[in-house]
Design an enzyme around this catalytic site. Sequence first.
Site, PDB file in Angstrom:
ATOM      1  N   ARG A 152     -52.154  36.209 -19.121  1.00 45.82           N
ATOM      2  CA  ARG A 152     -52.356  37.412 -18.311  1.00 45.82           C
ATOM      3  C   ARG A 152     -53.534  38.247 -18.800  1.00 45.82           C
ATOM      4  O   ARG A 152     -53.855  39.282 -18.222  1.00 45.82           O
ATOM      5  CB  ARG A 152     -51.087  38.258 -18.307  1.00 45.82           C
ATOM      6  CG  ARG A 152     -49.911  37.535 -17.679  1.00 45.82           C
ATOM      7  CD  ARG A 152     -48.634  38.341 -17.749  1.00 45.82           C
ATOM      8  NE  ARG A 152     -47.513  37.532 -17.284  1.00 45.82           N
ATOM      9  CZ  ARG A 152     -46.318  37.524 -17.837  1.00 45.82           C
ATOM     10  NH1 ARG A 152     -46.062  38.291 -18.875  1.00 45.82           N
ATOM     11  NH2 ARG A 152     -45.365  36.749 -17.351  1.00 45.82           N
ATOM     12  N   ARG A 165     -65.564  32.532 -50.819  1.00 44.86           N
ATOM     13  CA  ARG A 165     -64.823  33.784 -51.026  1.00 44.86           C
ATOM     14  C   ARG A 165     -63.624  33.884 -50.090  1.00 44.86           C
ATOM     15  O   ARG A 165     -62.644  34.551 -50.412  1.00 44.86           O
ATOM     16  CB  ARG A 165     -65.747  34.990 -50.873  1.00 44.86           C
ATOM     17  CG  ARG A 165     -66.222  35.249 -49.456  1.00 44.86           C
ATOM     18  CD  ARG A 165     -67.209  36.416 -49.414  1.00 44.86           C
ATOM     19  NE  ARG A 165     -67.490  36.852 -48.078  1.00 44.86           N
ATOM     20  CZ  ARG A 165     -68.362  36.297 -47.252  1.00 44.86           C
ATOM     21  NH1 ARG A 165     -69.057  35.242 -47.639  1.00 44.86           N
ATOM     22  NH2 ARG A 165     -68.551  36.793 -46.041  1.00 44.86           N
ATOM     23  N   HIS A 166     -63.697  33.216 -48.953  1.00 47.26           N
ATOM     24  CA  HIS A 166     -62.593  33.255 -47.993  1.00 47.26           C
ATOM     25  C   HIS A 166     -61.387  32.471 -48.505  1.00 47.26           C
ATOM     26  O   HIS A 166     -60.246  32.837 -48.233  1.00 47.26           O
ATOM     27  CB  HIS A 166     -63.049  32.722 -46.637  1.00 47.26           C
ATOM     28  CG  HIS A 166     -64.259  33.433 -46.121  1.00 47.26           C
ATOM     29  ND1 HIS A 166     -64.249  34.767 -45.770  1.00 47.26           N
ATOM     30  CD2 HIS A 166     -65.531  33.006 -45.942  1.00 47.26           C
ATOM     31  CE1 HIS A 166     -65.457  35.126 -45.377  1.00 47.26           C
ATOM     32  NE2 HIS A 166     -66.254  34.078 -45.481  1.00 47.26           N
ATOM     33  N   CYS A 173     -48.591  32.450 -24.181  1.00 48.07           N
ATOM     34  CA  CYS A 173     -47.569  33.210 -23.456  1.00 48.07           C
ATOM     35  C   CYS A 173     -48.319  34.196 -22.566  1.00 48.07           C
ATOM     36  O   CYS A 173     -49.523  34.046 -22.361  1.00 48.07           O
ATOM     37  CB  CYS A 173     -46.567  33.880 -24.396  1.00 48.07           C
ATOM     38  SG  CYS A 173     -47.191  35.238 -25.410  1.00 48.07           S
ATOM     39  N   GLY A 174     -47.640  35.183 -22.043  1.00 45.39           N
ATOM     40  CA  GLY A 174     -48.309  36.126 -21.151  1.00 45.39           C
ATOM     41  C   GLY A 174     -49.439  36.877 -21.819  1.00 45.39           C
ATOM     42  O   GLY A 174     -50.526  37.015 -21.261  1.00 45.39           O
ATOM     43  N   THR A 175     -49.187  37.363 -23.042  1.00 47.14           N
ATOM     44  CA  THR A 175     -50.209  38.124 -23.769  1.00 47.14           C
ATOM     45  C   THR A 175     -50.721  37.412 -25.015  1.00 47.14           C
ATOM     46  O   THR A 175     -51.764  37.781 -25.541  1.00 47.14           O
ATOM     47  CB  THR A 175     -49.649  39.481 -24.239  1.00 47.14           C
ATOM     48  OG1 THR A 175     -48.561  39.241 -25.146  1.00 47.14           O
ATOM     49  CG2 THR A 175     -49.190  40.333 -23.064  1.00 47.14           C
ATOM     50  N   ILE A 186     -49.199  37.698 -27.777  1.00 49.01           N
ATOM     51  CA  ILE A 186     -48.683  38.505 -28.881  1.00 49.01           C
ATOM     52  C   ILE A 186     -47.356  37.964 -29.396  1.00 49.01           C
ATOM     53  O   ILE A 186     -47.186  37.740 -30.599  1.00 49.01           O
ATOM     54  CB  ILE A 186     -48.544  39.987 -28.462  1.00 49.01           C
ATOM     55  CG1 ILE A 186     -49.907  40.573 -28.094  1.00 49.01           C
ATOM     56  CG2 ILE A 186     -47.888  40.799 -29.573  1.00 49.01           C
ATOM     57  CD1 ILE A 186     -49.827  41.912 -27.363  1.00 49.01           C
ATOM     58  N   HIS A 199     -63.143  32.169 -41.507  1.00 49.04           N
ATOM     59  CA  HIS A 199     -62.780  33.117 -42.553  1.00 49.04           C
ATOM     60  C   HIS A 199     -61.302  33.094 -42.920  1.00 49.04           C
ATOM     61  O   HIS A 199     -60.954  33.422 -44.050  1.00 49.04           O
ATOM     62  CB  HIS A 199     -63.156  34.542 -42.141  1.00 49.04           C
ATOM     63  CG  HIS A 199     -64.630  34.765 -42.129  1.00 49.04           C
ATOM     64  ND1 HIS A 199     -65.172  36.032 -42.083  1.00 49.04           N
ATOM     65  CD2 HIS A 199     -65.681  33.917 -42.154  1.00 49.04           C
ATOM     66  CE1 HIS A 199     -66.499  35.934 -42.081  1.00 49.04           C
ATOM     67  NE2 HIS A 199     -66.833  34.659 -42.112  1.00 49.04           N
ATOM     68  N   ASP A 225     -44.613  29.424 -23.120  1.00 47.27           N
ATOM     69  CA  ASP A 225     -43.435  29.836 -22.362  1.00 47.27           C
ATOM     70  C   ASP A 225     -43.847  29.862 -20.893  1.00 47.27           C
ATOM     71  O   ASP A 225     -44.959  29.421 -20.541  1.00 47.27           O
ATOM     72  CB  ASP A 225     -42.901  31.180 -22.869  1.00 47.27           C
ATOM     73  CG  ASP A 225     -43.796  32.372 -22.511  1.00 47.27           C
ATOM     74  OD1 ASP A 225     -44.917  32.174 -21.995  1.00 47.27           O
ATOM     75  OD2 ASP A 225     -43.362  33.516 -22.766  1.00 47.27           O
TER      76      ASP A 225
END
Length: 150
Positions: free
Chosen positions: A109, A132-133, A65-67, A69, A98, A8
């Site tokens: 940011r 195992r993963h 993006c900025g974070t 998240i 994993h 973005d």
Amino acid sequence: MRVAIGSDHGGFKLKQEIIAFLVEEGVTFQDFGTHTPEACDYPDIAFAVAQAVARGEYDRGIIVCGTGIGVAIAANKVPGIRAALCHDTFSARMSREHNDANVLTLGERVIGFGLAREIVGVWLKAEFAGGRHARRVDKITAYEQEALAR
């Protein structure tokens, strides 16, 4: 390897830096936007990148993006996507080894250009360890499929 990439407006500058890195490394990629620093909605970009990866058109995706998240949350809504928000090289490597992460999200940011290049480099080179993963990733996939069938 084929990489879908997008951002973005909050991740536009970092995406441009990552694209320069991909070019230097000879990685084939497609830029899903945004193509200007003007404000846009991150879910639109995250969904486009994640859907292209989920359809198998690209091996992996990178979204900024900025974070990192918001795009991680959005990308993880797409069935078949395991998006990992990474701000260090250890997490980037572990997300591949994993968790078999197929989308990397980053925050402009939060990290600088140099660290972002290192993270992307490590993430692109790392391979899923299996073993195992694989059992654990398979459980996530099975749950996702069950939820979709409801």
